[in-house]
Design an enzyme around this catalytic site. Structure first.
Site, PDB file in Angstrom:
ATOM      1  N   ALA A  30      21.186  -5.609  56.212  1.00 47.89           N
ATOM      2  CA  ALA A  30      22.253  -4.618  56.428  1.00 47.89           C
ATOM      3  C   ALA A  30      21.581  -3.256  56.370  1.00 47.89           C
ATOM      4  O   ALA A  30      20.761  -2.999  55.487  1.00 47.89           O
ATOM      5  CB  ALA A  30      23.324  -4.732  55.355  1.00 47.89           C
ATOM      6  N   GLU A  60      21.299   6.117  48.727  1.00 51.91           N
ATOM      7  CA  GLU A  60      21.473   4.733  49.183  1.00 51.91           C
ATOM      8  C   GLU A  60      22.805   4.161  48.649  1.00 51.91           C
ATOM      9  O   GLU A  60      23.346   3.214  49.215  1.00 51.91           O
ATOM     10  CB  GLU A  60      20.279   3.897  48.712  1.00 51.91           C
ATOM     11  CG  GLU A  60      20.233   2.464  49.178  1.00 51.91           C
ATOM     12  CD  GLU A  60      19.935   2.255  50.665  1.00 51.91           C
ATOM     13  OE1 GLU A  60      19.472   3.192  51.328  1.00 51.91           O
ATOM     14  OE2 GLU A  60      20.187   1.141  51.155  1.00 51.91           O
ATOM     15  N   SER A  72      20.832   7.652  43.777  1.00 49.44           N
ATOM     16  CA  SER A  72      20.291   7.655  45.145  1.00 49.44           C
ATOM     17  C   SER A  72      21.383   7.736  46.209  1.00 49.44           C
ATOM     18  O   SER A  72      22.462   7.143  46.061  1.00 49.44           O
ATOM     19  CB  SER A  72      19.505   6.356  45.345  1.00 49.44           C
ATOM     20  OG  SER A  72      19.244   6.143  46.709  1.00 49.44           O
ATOM     21  N   TYR A 115      19.346  -3.042  46.176  1.00 52.10           N
ATOM     22  CA  TYR A 115      18.874  -1.809  45.535  1.00 52.10           C
ATOM     23  C   TYR A 115      20.029  -0.817  45.375  1.00 52.10           C
ATOM     24  O   TYR A 115      20.239  -0.252  44.295  1.00 52.10           O
ATOM     25  CB  TYR A 115      17.753  -1.187  46.376  1.00 52.10           C
ATOM     26  CG  TYR A 115      17.396   0.227  45.982  1.00 52.10           C
ATOM     27  CD1 TYR A 115      16.554   0.486  44.910  1.00 52.10           C
ATOM     28  CD2 TYR A 115      17.909   1.317  46.694  1.00 52.10           C
ATOM     29  CE1 TYR A 115      16.227   1.793  44.546  1.00 52.10           C
ATOM     30  CE2 TYR A 115      17.581   2.620  46.339  1.00 52.10           C
ATOM     31  CZ  TYR A 115      16.749   2.858  45.274  1.00 52.10           C
ATOM     32  OH  TYR A 115      16.429   4.154  44.913  1.00 52.10           O
TER      33      TYR A 115
END
Ligand code: NAP
Ligand code: G4F
Length: 351
Positions: free
Chosen positions: A291, A138, A136, A160
Site C-alpha cells: 500500500a 507517514e 511521522s 510502520y
C-alpha cells in the site's frame, strides 16, 4: 552534574547524529543509546566521539534496545536526563511490511517503554524530564486532506505508520495522564548526505555519483509518481529542541510546505551531473509497496507562528548538497578500487 543533560535513542541514525552535534554545540551533556551490531554502526557519530575537543568528553554511549525495557529504565535512572529524545525506530516503511511485529515492538511499544522509564524517574525521584517523540507524516498515509496539519486525521498505510500512530497517541496519553512534558514532532521526510542509502533520495544521489564515474550502470526504483515534502535534516533537529524549550508541551507539523515527485528528484539529481535520468533509471516492481502513500504535503504554519521555526535549505539546495557529497564519496570509492581494495556496493535488496 550538568544542568542540560540529553538522552537520545537512535543517536547512530541520521537525525540522532545531527541532534547530538547540535546539543553538544549548545553545551549539553549528551547520552546516547547504541545497539550491538556485528558490523560498525557508529560511523555517523564517530567524528564527534573522537573529536579531540571538550565535546567528546560530554558524549556518553550505552548499549540498549527499545525492545528491552530493563535496559532503558536502568539507563534513564543512571543518567537522570533533563531531556529525552526518542528517535530510535525501525524506520524503513518497505521493510515494515516484511517485519511488522518487530516494527510494532521497536517503533510503537518501544516509545511506551521509554516513556514509562521517564515517568518512573519523574514520579519516584521527583526529577523533571522533557520528552520528545519522533512522530511521522507517514501517519497521515491515505491523506484525508491537503496540506496536512496537526488536525488532519491519521490513516496509516504501513505497519510502520500504524506503529508510529500508537507511539504518537501513547505520548499524548502520558502527557494528559501524568502531566509529563511530552511533545511530538510530526516530521515530514527529511534528508541529508547522512540519509540511509535505502531511502529513495539517497539511493538516487548515491547512484547518480557512481554512474557519473562509471562505477554503476543502472538505478532500479519503484514508484516514481509518489510525492513527498522533503526538507533538510539539519533544519528539522533544531525544531525538536525548540519544542522542548517551550513551557507547555504540544505537537507540531514540521515540513517545508512544498511537495515534489520522486521523478523530479531523479531529474534534478542527474541533471546536477549533466546526466539525463531517463538513460539510467529503470523500474523494478519489487520496490513497490503493498500500500503506497501517494502524496504528502505539510503545513508548518503552527511551528512558524508559535516557535518562529523556518526551514533554511530549499529543495534544489538539498538535492545539490546530497549529489555533491555522493559524487565525492564515489571518487573516494574509485580511488580505493584503483588501489585494489574491495569496496561494498550499495542498494541492497531492501531499498
Ligand atoms: P534512521 O537513520 O533509520 O535511524 C534510526 C535509529 O534508530 C538508528 O540509530 C537505529 O540504530 C535506531 N534503532 C533501530 N531499531 C532500534 C531498536 N530496536 N532499539 C534502539 N534503537 C534502534 O532514522 P532517522 O531518519 O534518523 O529518523 C529518526 C526518527 O525519526 C525515527 O524514529 C524515524 O522513524 C522518525 N522519522 C524520520 C523521518 C525522516 O524523514 N527521516 C520523518 C519522520 C519521522 P542502528 O544505527 O543500530 O540501526
Ligand atoms: O524514501 P522512502 O523510503 O521514504 P518514506 O517511505 O516516505 O518514509 C520516510 O519518510 C517518513 C516520513 O513520511 C518517515 F517516517 C520514514 O521513517 C522514512 O524516513 O520512500 C519515498 C517514496 C515512496 O513513495 C516510495 O514508494 O519513494 C518511493 N520509492 C520509489 N522507488 C522508493 C523507491 N523508495 C525506496 N526506499 N526505494 C526505491 O527504490
Amino acid at each position: 552534574m550538568a544542568e542540560k543533560r540529553a538522552l537520545i535513542s537512535g543517536i547512530t541514525g541520521q537525525d540522532g547524529s545531527y541532534l547530538a552535534e547540535f546539543l553538544l554545540a549548545k553545551g549539553y551533556e549528551v547520552h546516547g543509546l547504541i545497539r550491538r551490531s556485528s558490523s560498525f554502526n557508529t560511523e555517523r557519530i564517530d567524528p564527534i566521539y573522537q573529536d579531540p575537543h571538550d565535546s567528546a568528553a560530554r558524549l556518553h554511549l550505552y548499549y540498549a534496545d527499545l525492545t528491552d525495557a530493563n535496559s532503558l529504565s536502568k539507563i534513564v535512572r543512571t543518567v537522570r536526563p533533563t531531556e529525552v529524545y526518542n528517535l530510535g525506530a525501525q524506520s524503513h516503511v518497505r521493510v515494515s511490511f516484511d517485519e511488522p511485529v518487530y516494527t510494532a515492538e521497536a517503533t510503537g511499544v518501544g516509545a511506551l517503554k521509554l516513556l514509562d522509564a521517564v515517568h518512573d524517574l519523574q514520579q519516584h525521584c521527583d526529577h523533571q524530564v522533557r520528552y520528545y517523540q519522533a512522530s511521522s507524516s507517514e501517519m497521515y498515509g491515505k491523506v484525508a486532506h491537503t496540506p496536512q496539519t496537526e488536525d488532519t486525521p491519521f490513516h496509516p498505510r504501513s505497519p510502520y505508520g500504524a506503529a508510529k500512530v500508537y507511539a504518537h497517541w501513547i505520548t499524548v496519553n502520558y502527557r494528559e495522564s501524568y502531566n509529563l512534558h511530552a511533545s511530538s514532532g510530526i516530521l515530514f521526510n527529511h534528508e541529508s548526505p547522512r540519509r540511509g542509502e535505502t531511502f529513495v533520495t539517497r539511493k538516487i544521489t548515491r547512484a547518480a555519483g557512481r554512474i557519473k564515474l562509471g562505477l554503476q550502470d543502472k538505478l532500479y526504483l519503484g514508484n516514481l509518481d509518489a510525492k513527498r515534502d522533503w526538507g533538510f535534516a539539519g533544519d528539522y533537529v533544531k525544531m525538536m529542541w525548540m519544542m522542548l524549550q517551550q513551557d507547555t508541551p504540544d505537537d507540531y507539523v514540521v515540513a517545508t510546505g512544498e511537495t515534489h515527485e520522486v521523478r523530479e528528484f531523479c531529474e534534478k539529481a542527474f541533471a546536477r551531473l549533466d546526466l539525463n535520468y531517463k538513460d539510467y533509471v529503470e523500474i523494478d516492481p519489487r520496490y513497490y509497496r503493498p500500500a503506497e502513500v501517494d502524496l504528502l504535503l505539510g503545513d508548518p504554519a503552527k511551528a512558524k507562528r508559535q516557535l518562529g521555526w523556518e526551514p533554511q535549505v530549499t529543495f534544489d539546495e538539498l538535492v545539490n548538497m546530497m549529489v555533491d557529497a555522493d559524487l565525492e564519496l564515489a571518487r573516494r570509492e574509485q580511488s580505493l578500487i584503483k588501489a585494489g581494495h574491495d569496496v561494498c556496493t550499495t542498494s541492497g535488496s531492501a531499498g
